[in-house]
Enzyme design. Structure first.
Site, short mmCIF file in Angstrom:
data_model
loop_
_atom_site.label_atom_id
_atom_site.label_comp_id
_atom_site.label_asym_id
_atom_site.label_seq_id
_atom_site.Cartn_x
_atom_site.Cartn_y
_atom_site.Cartn_z
N HIS A 25 8.09 8.53 4.47
CA HIS A 25 6.88 9.35 4.55
C HIS A 25 7.14 10.81 4.18
O HIS A 25 6.34 11.68 4.49
CB HIS A 25 6.21 9.26 5.92
N ASP B 45 0.83 -1.21 0.00
CA ASP B 45 0.00 0.00 0.00
C ASP B 45 0.86 1.26 0.00
O ASP B 45 2.04 1.23 0.36
CB ASP B 45 -0.96 0.01 1.18
N GLU C 180 -0.64 -1.95 5.24
CA GLU C 180 0.26 -1.91 6.40
C GLU C 180 0.24 -0.52 7.05
O GLU C 180 0.43 -0.39 8.25
CB GLU C 180 1.68 -2.27 5.97
N GLU C 181 0.00 0.51 6.24
CA GLU C 181 0.14 1.88 6.71
C GLU C 181 -1.01 2.37 7.58
O GLU C 181 -0.88 3.41 8.24
CB GLU C 181 0.28 2.84 5.51
#
Length: 390
Positions: A360, A80, A138-139
């Site tokens: 990020h 993702d 996962e995020e």
């Protein structure tokens, strides 16, 4: 056998880069990864590898059976992306506004796909079975791992390994650690309801900003004064919202933040102490305060024997110049759920590019050569684990 695998992965590296850049250009957010999941499923289908899609949501699981009996090893990659605008000036820049792979999951996926292809060609010579877990979401908590496990992705699995390409660690480095390596990641929201009014008459109000400011300062003392210095904990305030005109005293304010811990007892204590401080502040201020504490992923705790396999395998990998233990990181990862279910280990693969940005970040990228190192290390770990038991 490892040498043959390494040779096949060397040949596959260009395809690995092509897949990674394709995925980077077409990212999808957590729980919305239908196109990416189809891409992964089609890859395995075209190779004639047993594959199941829709596992726990958008997850994909492939299985390869070796020609000689042995254990079943699972390898996991996430796929993702994040709600971030890609600011890189590269040919493979994200084509989706406001969405990008800013954490390396595109690289994880490309790595695992090409590793699976190489293992498939060598399957008749290999010991045991191999499960390739491609995990969605996962995020974003609750994440995809828990649902995939509930849907059977670890059925028959004896051990699991995974890696994260790490943009701030030099290329050629493998970092591992037995025990806690990544933290439990919780979040909280505090909503203060006071009584607003004119800025010229503060005595007629219950100022939510002042009350909130007191809370922020008091909460910052929790780690330094309530947690054993030998233990680790982080409390960070990420938002404080109370938007009003310059001459209006706020009637309400909302505070948001995160808690990071490794020890479950410390995790519980942080929530208890936050509750105590917030309730006391509400009484002292004669206002109402709502507190919502949400437990996210548990800590990632590596198993000792499996981490030893990673340590020993890393020393044999072409391209690895440094294999060492690392300090625990306060970031979270839902790989933790797999390690609660079966033994295994999660490690970091150095992927620092010439111009490095943290994960990020809108300009995040990584040294693509690290994918080849990651594939070789994961493959070697899987083979070494099997051969250590035969």
């Amino acid at each position: 056998m490892k040498e043959q695998l390494f040779e096949k992965l060397d040949v596959a590296f260009e395809d690995m880069v092509v897949i990674r850049r394709h995925l980077h250009m077409y990212p999808e957010l957590s729980f919305k990864e239908q196109t990416t999941a189809k891409f992964i499923n089609d890859f395995y289908t075209d190779l004639g590898i047993e594959v199941k899609s829709g596992v726990g949501g958008n997850g994909v699981v492939a299985r390869i059976y070796g020609g000689r009996p042995g254990k079943t090893v699972a390898l996991r990659a996430d796929f993702d992306a994040l709600p971030i605008q890609d600011e890189k000036d590269v040919a493979y820049k994200s084509s989706v506004p406001g969405v990008m792979h800013a954490c390396g999951h595109d690289g994880h996926t490309a790595t695992l796909l090409q590793l699976a292809k190489a293992i498939h060609t060598l399957r008749e010579k290999l010991v045991g079975n191999y499960v390739f877990i491609h995990q969605h979401a996962e995020e974003l908590a609750p994440g995809g791992a828990k649902a995939m496990i509930a849907d059977g992705c670890l059925e028959g699995v004896d051990v699991i390994f995974g890696t994260h390409l790490w943009s701030l660690t030099p290329f050629g480095t493998i970092e591992y650690l037995a025990g806690p390596i990544m933290a439990a990641a919780d979040r909280f929201e505090i909503v203060i309801q006071g009584a607003g009014g004119h800025g010229a008459a503060p005595h007629q109000t219950k100022d939510a900003i002042v009350i909130g400011s007191q809370l922020v300062m008091n909460l910052q003392q929790l780690v330094s004064r309530r947690i054993d210095p030998i233990e680790s904990a982080v409390l960070s305030i990420g938002s404080f919202n109370a938007n009003n005109a310059f001459n209006v005293i706020a009637d309400s304010a909302t505070i948001g933040g995160t808690i990071r811990t490794f020890n479950s007892a410390v995790r519980k204590l942080m929530e208890q102490e936050m509750t105590r401080i917030i309730e006391g502040t509400a009484i002292a201020s004669n206002c109402s305060i709502d507190f919502n504490y949400v437990q996210g992923y548990p800590a990632v705790v590596n198993h000792t024997a499996e981490t030893e396999v990673v340590k020993n395998a890393a020393k044999t990998i072409p391209g690895v110049t440094t294999a060492k233990t690392c300090k625990p990181k306060m970031i979270g990862e839902d790989f933790a759920y797999y390690l609660e279910a079966v033994p295994g280990s999660f490690f970091f693969t150095g992927a620092k590019p010439k111009e490095a940005y943290p994960h990020h970040h809108p300009k995040f990228d990584f040294d693509e050569r690290a994918m080849l190192v990651a594939a070789k290390t994961l493959g070697a770990v899987a083979i070494d684990f099997q051969e250590s038991l035969s």
